[in-house]
Design an enzyme around this catalytic site. Structure first.
Site, PDB file in Angstrom:
ATOM      1  N   SER B  26       0.821  -1.210   0.000  1.00  0.00           N
ATOM      2  CA  SER B  26       0.000   0.000   0.000  1.00  0.00           C
ATOM      3  C   SER B  26       0.857   1.263   0.000  1.00  0.00           C
ATOM      4  O   SER B  26       0.570   2.213  -0.735  1.00  0.00           O
ATOM      5  CB  SER B  26      -0.943  -0.011   1.200  1.00  0.00           C
ATOM      6  OG  SER B  26      -0.223  -0.160   2.392  1.00  0.00           O
ATOM      7  N   GLY B  28       4.111   1.691  -1.013  1.00  0.00           N
ATOM      8  CA  GLY B  28       4.824   1.808  -2.293  1.00  0.00           C
ATOM      9  C   GLY B  28       3.901   2.293  -3.399  1.00  0.00           C
ATOM     10  O   GLY B  28       4.276   3.153  -4.217  1.00  0.00           O
ATOM     11  N   ASN B 127       8.538   0.552   9.189  1.00  0.00           N
ATOM     12  CA  ASN B 127       8.155   0.604  10.595  1.00  0.00           C
ATOM     13  C   ASN B 127       9.311   0.103  11.441  1.00  0.00           C
ATOM     14  O   ASN B 127      10.124  -0.685  10.965  1.00  0.00           O
ATOM     15  CB  ASN B 127       6.937  -0.292  10.848  1.00  0.00           C
ATOM     16  CG  ASN B 127       5.643   0.406  10.513  1.00  0.00           C
ATOM     17  OD1 ASN B 127       5.505   1.604  10.719  1.00  0.00           O
ATOM     18  ND2 ASN B 127       4.677  -0.347  10.004  1.00  0.00           N
ATOM     19  N   LYS B 207       8.137   7.303  16.009  1.00  0.00           N
ATOM     20  CA  LYS B 207       7.326   6.321  15.265  1.00  0.00           C
ATOM     21  C   LYS B 207       7.471   4.933  15.902  1.00  0.00           C
ATOM     22  O   LYS B 207       6.488   4.181  16.005  1.00  0.00           O
ATOM     23  CB  LYS B 207       7.771   6.279  13.794  1.00  0.00           C
ATOM     24  CG  LYS B 207       6.937   5.366  12.888  1.00  0.00           C
ATOM     25  CD  LYS B 207       5.602   5.981  12.530  1.00  0.00           C
ATOM     26  CE  LYS B 207       4.654   5.036  11.801  1.00  0.00           C
ATOM     27  NZ  LYS B 207       5.090   4.634  10.468  1.00  0.00           N
ATOM     28  N   ASN B 211       4.530   2.539  17.231  1.00  0.00           N
ATOM     29  CA  ASN B 211       4.382   1.166  16.743  1.00  0.00           C
ATOM     30  C   ASN B 211       4.479   0.148  17.874  1.00  0.00           C
ATOM     31  O   ASN B 211       3.741  -0.835  17.902  1.00  0.00           O
ATOM     32  CB  ASN B 211       5.452   0.848  15.682  1.00  0.00           C
ATOM     33  CG  ASN B 211       5.191   1.520  14.350  1.00  0.00           C
ATOM     34  OD1 ASN B 211       6.117   1.871  13.636  1.00  0.00           O
ATOM     35  ND2 ASN B 211       3.931   1.708  13.993  1.00  0.00           N
ATOM     36  N   ASN B 215       0.901  -1.613  17.820  1.00  0.00           N
ATOM     37  CA  ASN B 215       0.812  -2.780  16.942  1.00  0.00           C
ATOM     38  C   ASN B 215       0.729  -4.127  17.641  1.00  0.00           C
ATOM     39  O   ASN B 215      -0.192  -4.906  17.368  1.00  0.00           O
ATOM     40  CB  ASN B 215       1.970  -2.753  15.932  1.00  0.00           C
ATOM     41  CG  ASN B 215       1.808  -1.635  14.914  1.00  0.00           C
ATOM     42  OD1 ASN B 215       0.998  -0.727  15.122  1.00  0.00           O
ATOM     43  ND2 ASN B 215       2.553  -1.674  13.835  1.00  0.00           N
ATOM     44  N   ASN B 225      -7.399   0.163  16.801  1.00  0.00           N
ATOM     45  CA  ASN B 225      -6.506   1.056  17.563  1.00  0.00           C
ATOM     46  C   ASN B 225      -7.227   1.804  18.686  1.00  0.00           C
ATOM     47  O   ASN B 225      -6.698   1.977  19.784  1.00  0.00           O
ATOM     48  CB  ASN B 225      -5.845   2.066  16.621  1.00  0.00           C
ATOM     49  CG  ASN B 225      -4.947   1.381  15.591  1.00  0.00           C
ATOM     50  OD1 ASN B 225      -4.795   0.162  15.613  1.00  0.00           O
ATOM     51  ND2 ASN B 225      -4.356   2.167  14.705  1.00  0.00           N
ATOM     52  N   GLU B 286       6.193  -7.374  11.686  1.00  0.00           N
ATOM     53  CA  GLU B 286       7.412  -6.562  11.806  1.00  0.00           C
ATOM     54  C   GLU B 286       7.917  -6.519  13.255  1.00  0.00           C
ATOM     55  O   GLU B 286       8.625  -5.589  13.634  1.00  0.00           O
ATOM     56  CB  GLU B 286       7.127  -5.149  11.292  1.00  0.00           C
ATOM     57  CG  GLU B 286       6.775  -5.134   9.804  1.00  0.00           C
ATOM     58  CD  GLU B 286       6.658  -3.724   9.241  1.00  0.00           C
ATOM     59  OE1 GLU B 286       7.515  -3.337   8.431  1.00  0.00           O
ATOM     60  OE2 GLU B 286       5.714  -3.020   9.621  1.00  0.00           O
TER      61      GLU B 286
END
Lengths: 329, 329
Positions: B26, B28, B127, B207, B211, B215, B225, B286
């Site tokens: 998404s 890119g 991320n 960031k 995350n 996440n 969230n 991630e």
């Protein structure tokens, strides 16, 4: 059926021990099935009227190793009829067994006030130890606790499957006139062995540690018990709960206890824990009596238990979600 | 289409900045959609040949506030054709933007070795911070990192929805000839603002903390969230991750940072985090670049981070489950 004054069949020869079992989930039904094979003075008190009616009409069905036994001599009553109406014509109860979920014990004890004087002894069969915090408020002279190591599954209002043979281990908190010991000693139940233990605290501690290790994690991670052994990350998570629980309970023989926890996981590897089942049905769990109890003990003893606190928050948070879901629907 | 030597349209008047975007998820796709509106020298490198073909045939579709824009000037190539074949006739790339998942960066950097000398600058958009641990191994003279605050959703191989306008904030790790700054300065993208920051470490730290807070918990608890703010138990869980992350990263202005975390949660309250989406699709997350990075930092600094370690185990354990699922299926 709700006329509790007539629940006990009149004496025929030797005096029958009069049992009342409060709570007709899988454990209450399983226990009733076996005890009723040795007495005809057993009353099973259900939460819902409809279940009492069903058992009364169809009989209590016990399924074990593909054999169905229709159990005789089980009378039923709704809990409310038994406990709340303060029936004046009820006979004395020899052994009252509390087989409700831990978070329902408080209400049962309140309702019981009215007929307490008619109860000779009481045996608690809960997970966790939250119920033990209420013992100071009981005026029944004989109090015992037990842990059920059987596998049982209730498939409908009148049928229970005995999915795994274990033991009922119990111990006195206060021995009174030893009515329970006298009642249980002559029982010969090959598939439902009953074993008396000397000390109630280690008995409950070992079950509490197992419940603390297995139930919250299997619920949160949505896995069967065996996954906690097979997945190295989950095993690590479980071992940290174990360490903190042992510290809080000042457990001696930790290695032996860890073996016990692993053994229970192994033997129940393809089972869903009761808390996972609660999650799947989006209902209240026994977390307050398991991790909640440990956290209250930790606070009393000024012990730091961060992992247990974290896991406790996760389960309590899910319960809040379930309740919100209820309001919406 | 895989003949990368012919990907850049010949000069027409002013020299065009030559962009290559590696990774067509998404982010890119979103980035390609906007940059291609200002250049006709953009190549999007996809993981799968079929996606490259689809975009080549149908054009890249950008959907924003119910308007569909069919973006011109986007050439495609599969990553393997671009990176592995060490094409000798490829022209120099001004700005290479790495928009793959953090756990794919290592492979991209290895594959890049062959054409590194043709790349003037490189911008990373991952991320977490796992990728920053590989920077010592890059010989490209200009290196930058960025964080994407946009909402984007890829609905098929050639269509991306721009679900929330944010910013692309970026900063130099090493400035080189400032090719990126020169490339980005003249851009006028109202719906895709690009902002240069002075210091890359605080940019990535902020960031990373978001995350780390959002996440893993949203994935584990399977919530949007916003639930992390609304459910007091989940908020407590998040604040503990936050505290440990700030300790590990030695964050100053903690109150301000906590406000930022809450603000992101609020603004994305109805979103599923990328890790929750990974869980739903049972794919690798991630986590190594987010909580894994924090744990490696904690180990280096000899800081105790028990909650982060616990949460890390939970996510790693789920990944093991997913992999086992793959083997079975």
């Amino acid at each position: 059926m709700e006329e509790c004054g007539t629940i006990f069949i009149k004496k025929q020869g030797a005096r029958q021990v009069k049992y009342v079992i409060i709570g007709s989930g899988s454990i209450g039904m399983l226990l009733s099935s076996y005890l009723a094979q040795q007495t005809n003075s057993l009353l099973l008190a259900t939460h819902r009227n409809i279940q009492a009616n069903q058992i009364e009409q169809k009989g209590l069905h016990l399924v074990h190793t593909d054999k169905i036994t229709k159990v005789q001599h089980v009378r039923t009553s709704s809990c409310s009829a038994l406990l709340k109406n303060n029936l004046t014509d009820i006979e004395t109860i020899d052994v009252m067994i509390i087989a409700v979920k831990s978070h329902q014990v408080k209400q049962v004890l309140e309702d019981l006030k009215g007929i307490e004087h008619k109860v000779a002894s009481i045996l608690f069969l809960q997970n966790g130890m939250g119920h033990t915090e209420m013992f100071h408020d009981i005026s029944i002279p004989e109090v015992a606790v037990g842990v059920v190591e059987h596998g049982a599954m209730r498939t409908n209002d009148w049928t229970v499957y005995h999915t795994g043979v274990g033991r009922l281990r119990w111990s006195y908190v206060q021995a009174g006139k030893k009515v329970i010991e006298t009642a249980f000693s002559p029982l010969r139940l090959n598939e439902f062995p009953i074993l008396q233990e000397k000390n109630w605290i280690p008995l409950l501690h070992s079950k509490l540690i197992v419940n603390a290790c297995v139930n919250p994690l299997t619920a949160l991670l949505m896995v069967k018990n065996g996954q906690l052994l097979e997945n190295k990350y989950y095993l690590n998570m479980m071992s940290q709960v174990f360490d903190e629980a042992c510290t809080v309970l000042e457990t001696s023989e930790k290695d032996q206890m860890w073996e016990y926890v692993r053994d229970v996981c192994q033997k129940t590897s393809s089972n869903s824990s009761s808390m996972l089942l609660d999650f799947e049905k989006k209902r209240k769990t026994e977390i307050d009596s398991i991790l909640g109890y440990l956290l209250r003990q930790a606070a009393n003893k000024k012990i730091h238990a961060p992992i247990i606190a974290y896991l406790h928050d996760a389960i309590k948070g899910k319960e809040v979600e379930f309740r919100e879901g209820e309001v919406e629907s």
